[in-house]
Design a protein around this motif. Sequence first.
Motif, mmCIF file in Angstrom:
data_model
loop_
_atom_site.group_PDB
_atom_site.id
_atom_site.type_symbol
_atom_site.label_atom_id
_atom_site.label_comp_id
_atom_site.label_asym_id
_atom_site.label_seq_id
_atom_site.Cartn_x
_atom_site.Cartn_y
_atom_site.Cartn_z
ATOM 1 N N GLU A 140 0.833 -1.200 0.000
ATOM 2 C CA GLU A 140 0.000 0.000 0.000
ATOM 3 C C GLU A 140 0.869 1.252 0.000
ATOM 4 O O GLU A 140 0.561 2.243 -0.674
ATOM 5 N N THR A 141 1.970 1.215 0.743
ATOM 6 C CA THR A 141 2.913 2.335 0.739
ATOM 7 C C THR A 141 3.469 2.556 -0.655
ATOM 8 O O THR A 141 3.553 3.691 -1.142
ATOM 9 N N LEU B 299 2.235 5.956 -2.370
ATOM 10 C CA LEU B 299 3.256 6.993 -2.238
ATOM 11 C C LEU B 299 4.302 6.960 -3.347
ATOM 12 O O LEU B 299 4.633 7.998 -3.927
ATOM 13 N N PHE B 300 4.833 5.782 -3.635
ATOM 14 C CA PHE B 300 5.995 5.725 -4.513
ATOM 15 C C PHE B 300 5.663 5.522 -5.988
ATOM 16 O O PHE B 300 6.405 5.973 -6.860
ATOM 17 N N ALA B 301 4.563 4.848 -6.296
ATOM 18 C CA ALA B 301 4.220 4.617 -7.698
ATOM 19 C C ALA B 301 4.108 5.912 -8.500
ATOM 20 O O ALA B 301 4.545 5.963 -9.659
ATOM 21 N N PRO B 302 3.556 6.988 -7.935
ATOM 22 C CA PRO B 302 3.506 8.234 -8.706
ATOM 23 C C PRO B 302 4.876 8.814 -9.040
ATOM 24 O O PRO B 302 4.976 9.673 -9.934
ATOM 25 N N TRP C 172 10.315 2.802 -17.742
ATOM 26 C CA TRP C 172 11.344 1.900 -17.235
ATOM 27 C C TRP C 172 11.005 1.317 -15.872
ATOM 28 O O TRP C 172 11.425 0.216 -15.529
ATOM 29 N N GLY C 173 10.259 2.072 -15.054
ATOM 30 C CA GLY C 173 9.954 1.605 -13.707
ATOM 31 C C GLY C 173 8.837 0.591 -13.630
ATOM 32 O O GLY C 173 8.574 0.021 -12.569
ATOM 33 N N ARG C 174 8.124 0.346 -14.749
ATOM 34 C CA ARG C 174 7.041 -0.637 -14.818
ATOM 35 C C ARG C 174 5.963 -0.403 -13.761
ATOM 36 O O ARG C 174 5.362 -1.343 -13.239
ATOM 37 N N GLY C 175 5.770 0.875 -13.377
ATOM 38 C CA GLY C 175 4.757 1.205 -12.395
ATOM 39 C C GLY C 175 5.014 0.634 -11.017
ATOM 40 O O GLY C 175 4.131 0.603 -10.173
ATOM 41 N N LEU C 176 6.240 0.179 -10.771
ATOM 42 C CA LEU C 176 6.648 -0.480 -9.518
ATOM 43 C C LEU C 176 5.810 -1.723 -9.238
ATOM 44 O O LEU C 176 5.654 -2.135 -8.089
ATOM 45 N N LYS C 177 5.304 -2.346 -10.294
ATOM 46 C CA LYS C 177 4.491 -3.551 -10.144
ATOM 47 C C LYS C 177 5.250 -4.816 -10.516
ATOM 48 O O LYS C 177 4.661 -5.885 -10.666
ATOM 49 N N ASP C 178 6.558 -4.702 -10.677
ATOM 50 C CA ASP C 178 7.381 -5.851 -11.030
ATOM 51 C C ASP C 178 8.567 -5.894 -10.071
ATOM 52 O O ASP C 178 8.778 -4.978 -9.261
ATOM 53 N N ASP C 179 9.363 -6.961 -10.151
ATOM 54 C CA ASP C 179 10.520 -7.111 -9.270
ATOM 55 C C ASP C 179 11.769 -6.448 -9.818
ATOM 56 O O ASP C 179 12.800 -6.416 -9.151
#
Length: 329
Positions: A11-12, A16-19, A25-32
Amino acid sequence: MPAVDVAGEFETIRRLFAPLAHPEWGRGLKDDVAVVPSKPGHDLVLTKDAIVEGVHFLPTDRLDTVAKKLLRVNLSDMAAKGAEAFGYLLACHWSERCGWPERMTFVDGLRVDQKAFGVALLGGDTVVTPGPASFSMTLLGWTPKGRTVARAGARVGDLVFVTGFIGDGWLGLQGAQDKLSLEPDRIAALVEQYRTPAPRVEFAPTIRDFASASIDVSDGLIADLGHMAEASGVRMEIDLELTPRSAAGQAWFDGRVDEQAALEKLVTGGDDYEIAFTARAADEAVLRREAEKRHLRLSRIGRVTAGQGVVARFAGQPVQIDRPGFTHG
């Protein structure tokens, strides 16, 4: 204790960080992982710094300034190599004081500086610790192939330069701890420099084009010049009287009876995040013009000679400096 309940790790990240993530390149922070494409004709440059509560920042510091300092100390390393940063990996180790409002404040600081310096979050991790808060960042950047400036490369006959002012970081820490007797506006300026240093990213192209060796001043000017001298296999002779001082730093210096001792504190205190570098004497004029274009102070503080280590002089005489700077454990 946290003012409100803190959401879990995912949730954090989502709230907070996904935006802050790079849109591609960051893949929405939904990958490893993050996937960064290569840039033809360029080298990938990486640097990493960590900061710990009670060591690199005070427990009373607002977390937006902590986030800004973390990014800026990494940007300072990158600038000293002549590199242009584009993204970073982040690890957050939240302490018990880091509730949801504090985490939002941390992210607010990153958001402001991401926009100011043109970088984006690529990924990372967030955990909770029973100890003090700490944060770690790996910054990524590019330089044209083969053009990254190393600590090694200083040559006998080169001049030694430094950007900006030396000593403000150490003085700012004293001010934040109520250990300075100066006018309030002077103290405020020094504390701001300690909490949110100004990395010399605008000078990176000049470093890349003219510096023979370079390092950012984090541990202390004398200590960091020592690192550069060792890597280059040369001696650096420094005139302490030429140490550049800000208006606030000069106000503090003017109140000292022992000028030599005062200068030693400034050149060994650390946390300045300026760039110390060597360059040919023939390039001094163009270096000064490039600095003036950027409204940046540039000071020639010494010369490179045959030998090893750093020789600091005051009034023409060698000075024995027992503790050249901050030493990491």
